[in-house]
Design a protein around this motif. Structure first.
Motif, short mmCIF file in Angstrom:
data_model
loop_
_atom_site.label_atom_id
_atom_site.label_comp_id
_atom_site.label_asym_id
_atom_site.label_seq_id
_atom_site.Cartn_x
_atom_site.Cartn_y
_atom_site.Cartn_z
N THR A 194 0.82 -1.21 0.00
CA THR A 194 0.00 0.00 0.00
C THR A 194 0.86 1.26 0.00
OG1 THR A 194 -1.77 -1.15 1.18
CG2 THR A 194 -1.78 1.26 1.27
N ASP A 195 1.89 1.26 0.84
CA ASP A 195 2.77 2.43 0.89
C ASP A 195 3.46 2.66 -0.46
OD1 ASP A 195 2.11 2.82 3.49
OD2 ASP A 195 3.92 1.90 4.32
N ARG A 197 2.50 1.59 -3.44
CA ARG A 197 1.52 2.00 -4.44
C ARG A 197 1.15 3.47 -4.29
NH1 ARG A 197 -1.97 -1.68 -3.49
NH2 ARG A 197 -3.31 -0.45 -2.12
N ASN A 198 0.96 3.91 -3.06
CA ASN A 198 0.65 5.32 -2.83
C ASN A 198 1.81 6.21 -3.23
OD1 ASN A 198 -1.83 4.56 -1.80
ND2 ASN A 198 -1.17 4.63 0.33
N ARG A 199 3.02 5.74 -2.93
CA ARG A 199 4.20 6.54 -3.30
C ARG A 199 4.32 6.66 -4.82
NH1 ARG A 199 7.39 4.19 -0.20
NH2 ARG A 199 8.36 2.72 -1.64
N THR A 201 1.86 6.50 -6.99
CA THR A 201 0.80 7.41 -7.43
C THR A 201 1.20 8.87 -7.23
OG1 THR A 201 -0.89 5.75 -6.90
CG2 THR A 201 -1.63 8.03 -7.11
N LEU A 202 1.76 9.15 -6.07
CA LEU A 202 2.19 10.53 -5.77
C LEU A 202 3.32 10.95 -6.71
CD1 LEU A 202 2.00 13.02 -3.96
CD2 LEU A 202 3.61 11.90 -2.39
#
Length: 659
Positions: A194-195, A197-199, A201-202
């Protein structure tokens, strides 16, 4: 790993030192019964308070309660636990014999485990819970996330299943951990996925914004910026060379200037020395002049008093250096007129002539010394004049060198340095414009790296997930237990189709979810669901790690006093009493039978059907005269005094009659 969790006894302190008598709760089927507003729910909330929940006590309990203490069996140990309302952030733990274990903070500090961590460690769940990261980087805890499975509260029993819908994420996280549908390693990997994937995306969003900005103007063109930077850096290199050459020349000029300053210092030292010599010669000259004058005055006096009677002669002062006999100084001695300057006796005529001759000889010597001192003074004065001239010359050389060499170098260096600073500022500005291009490249590289890492982690997660318990197996067993209990309860108008939703793991009866049923029916479904989870933990402890404690507050909530509702309540209680006892007897002597002896089911209700009342031992009973806080005469304050009702005309007046 042991799921045993039992409350053996509980007591409260209502003052600074007054502990009330213990309430015995040590049993498998325990009941807390009594009329409304007697403190039954407050008693169970004291258990929550001990386990770390923030509890809003009410009425007399809130006013009088100061501390709670209980003895609990958890895991393989028995402990005495105390939490004080004056120090609510700390829980004190002792062995059953009073040996201190330690105090634990509700919030972890430094390396010491928190109270939640200590409880989870005793149950073997600490690693599981620590592996889960919830939104907002929140961690699972005993009080907030596990306790709702163990204590179905009165205000919640007919509102939702275990947790409100807003807390579905932590509810499911705990459920899957307990059911072994995930593992700590899987959860840690899921958090890392999750981390990452979020990174990614950002990073992609930032890259898009940067690319859009850089394409918006020619001034931010990467090629144009690079060409301009090459030109400016070449000019900067040339400017640095010019500054270096000028500073080298200035350093050489400064070396010569230092030499000239040393010459000035040397001339100043010679002048100071010559002035000191002049001062000494001047003092000697003054001394010699004074001596000559004194001797000449003495001679004049000798001539003046030669023919005067001794008694009429003036007192004369003769300047003799010393007594010829003892060599003591006689220069300041006052001799009476006509007397010897040495022996102070009257001078005979021949003596006067001898004294005159002696004085003349001394006067000649003093005049010679004066002439010598005068010559020395003129010589030292000439030396001073030459030294002063040398100093002036040295100073002129310094001024000439400063005007001819140093000042032009300073101006040239200032100009060259200013040009270099301007070039550096332009380069810095263009570099800042160039920075977004570099940042874009870094973002693209980091995104590619994280994408590869994300792919590897997902592959690993799939491998670990394949090794987990299949949800279908657990779901099938839980469905069977849930159907069995719902069937035994014989819910009105229910067809017997009872199962758990495979996505939310919440109960469905006749394909209706929890919120679609009536109030009393929701209460019964909530009780059946929690009992099914408890049974699964007792019968399959290796597959379901739920602690073997269940507290049901008001399982008859929303059930009416009519015969149909009371029959439903009786069936619910009969199943709880008969099934659990029969199961314990059937498994006697086995490991499973031991678990059925160690579990604890606590029922909090106004009353228990008479036919099963004896199955609940111990039973804590409150009545109209006794409540949870003992010896409390007026729980909600003293009653108001009786008021005499008025009749007749007074009534009309009191009611505002206009008659």
């Amino acid at each position: 790993m042991s799921g045993r969790l039992r409350i053996q006894w509980l007591r409260i302190r209502v003052g600074q030192e007054t502990w009330q008598q213990r309430y015995d709760l040590d049993g498998s089927l325990v009941a807390v019964v009594g009329p409304i507003d007697r403190g039954k729910t407050s008693m169970i909330e004291c258990v929550d308070f001990l386990f770390g929940r923030t509890v809003q006590f009410r009425g007399a309990v809130d006013q009088r309660l100061r501390a709670v203490q209980a003895q609990i069996q958890i895991g393989d140990g028995t402990y005495r636990v105390t939490r004080d309302r004056d120090h609510p952030g700390t829980v004190w733990v002792e062995e059953a014999d009073g040996t201190p274990v330690g105090h634990f903070l509700l919030r972890s500090q430094d390396e010491k485990p928190s109270w939640s961590t200590w409880l989870l460690m005793r149950l073997g769940l600490d690693e599981m819970f620590a592996s889960v990261r919830l939104p907002g980087d929140r961690r699972l805890s005993f009080a907030e996330d596990l306790l709702p499975y163990l204590h179905i509260r009165q205000e919640d029993i007919d509102r939702f299943v275990v947790r409100p819908p807003s807390r579905t994420t932590p509810r499911l996280a705990v459920f899957k951990l307990l059911l072994h549908l995930t593992t700590p390693e899987t959860e840690r990997l899921a958090g890392a996925i999750t981390d990452t994937r979020n990174r990614i995306t950002l990073q992609r969003r930032k890259a898009r914004d940067l690319a859009r900005f850089l394409r918006s103007s020619d001034a931010t063109s990467e090629k144009a910026l690079d060409a301009e930077l090459v030109t400016l850096r070449e000019r900067e290199r040339e400017a640095r060379d010019v500054v270096a050459r000028l500073r080298a020349a200035a350093n050489a000029s400064a070396t010569h200037m230092a030499h000239l300053h040393r010459q000035v210092d040397e001339a100043r030292a010679r002048l100071s020395e010559a002035e000191d010599t002049v001062e000494r010669d001047h003092r000697r000259h003054q001394e010699a002049r004074s001596k000559v004058k004194a001797l000449r005055d003495s001679l004049s006096h000798v001539d003046a008093v030669e023919d005067v009677e001794p008694c009429e002669r003036e007192q004369l002062t003769y300047a003799f250096d010393a007594c010829p006999a003892c060599r003591q100084g006689l220069g300041e001695r006052v001799v009476p007129p006509g007397h010897c300057g040495v022996c102070v006796l009257p001078l005979p005529g021949a003596a006067v002539e001898a004294e005159r001759a002696r004085l003349r000889k001394m006067e000649e010597a003093a005049a010679t010394a004066l002439a010598t001192a005068d010559q020395d003074l003129r010589g030292s004065g000439e030396v001073v004049r030459r030294a002063r001239a040398d100093l002036d010359t040295a100073r002129q050389r310094v001024d000439q060198h400063l005007a001819a060499s140093t000042s032009p170098h300073v101006d040239a260096i200032a100009a060259a340095t200013g040009e270099l600073a301007a070039l550096s500022a332009q380069i810095s500005a263009l570099t800042r414009l160039r920075a977004p291009h570099d940042q874009l490249r870094r973002l693209e590289r980091d995104t590619e790296r994280d994408a590869r890492k994300l792919k590897e982690m997902r592959e690993r997660h799939l491998q670990l997930s394949a090794q987990l318990v299949r949800p279908g197996d657990a779901l099938e067993r839980l469905n069977s237990l849930f159907r069995q209990i719902v069937h035994a309860f014989d819910l009105p108008w229910a067809t017997g189709r009872a199962r758990l939703d495979p996505e939310t793991w919440t109960p469905l009866v006749d394909d209706q979810d929890f919120g679609q049923r009536g109030g009393g029916s929701r209460t019964a479904v909530s009780v059946a669901y929690s009992l099914a989870l408890l049974l699964y933990a007792l019968e399959q402890p290796a597959d379901f790690h739920l602690p073997h404690l269940l507290i049901l507050d008001s399982p008859q909530k929303n059930l009416g006093r009519n015969s149909h509702d009371q029959a439903l309540a009786a069936r619910m209680y009969r199943w709880m009493a008969d099934y659990l006892q029969d199961r314990a007897a059937a498994l006697s002597g086995t490991t499973s039978g031991q678990r059925y002896r160690d579990f604890q089911l606590v029922i909090v209700d106004n009353a228990i059907p008479a036919e099963v009342r004896d199955s609940f031992r111990p039973t804590v009973t409150f009545d109209e005269d006794t409540g949870f806080v003992r010896e409390l005469e007026h729980p909600h304050g003293p009653p108001l005094p009786a008021e005499q009702l008025r009749f007749g005309d007074d009534v009309g007046i009191e009611l505002g009659s206009t008659a």
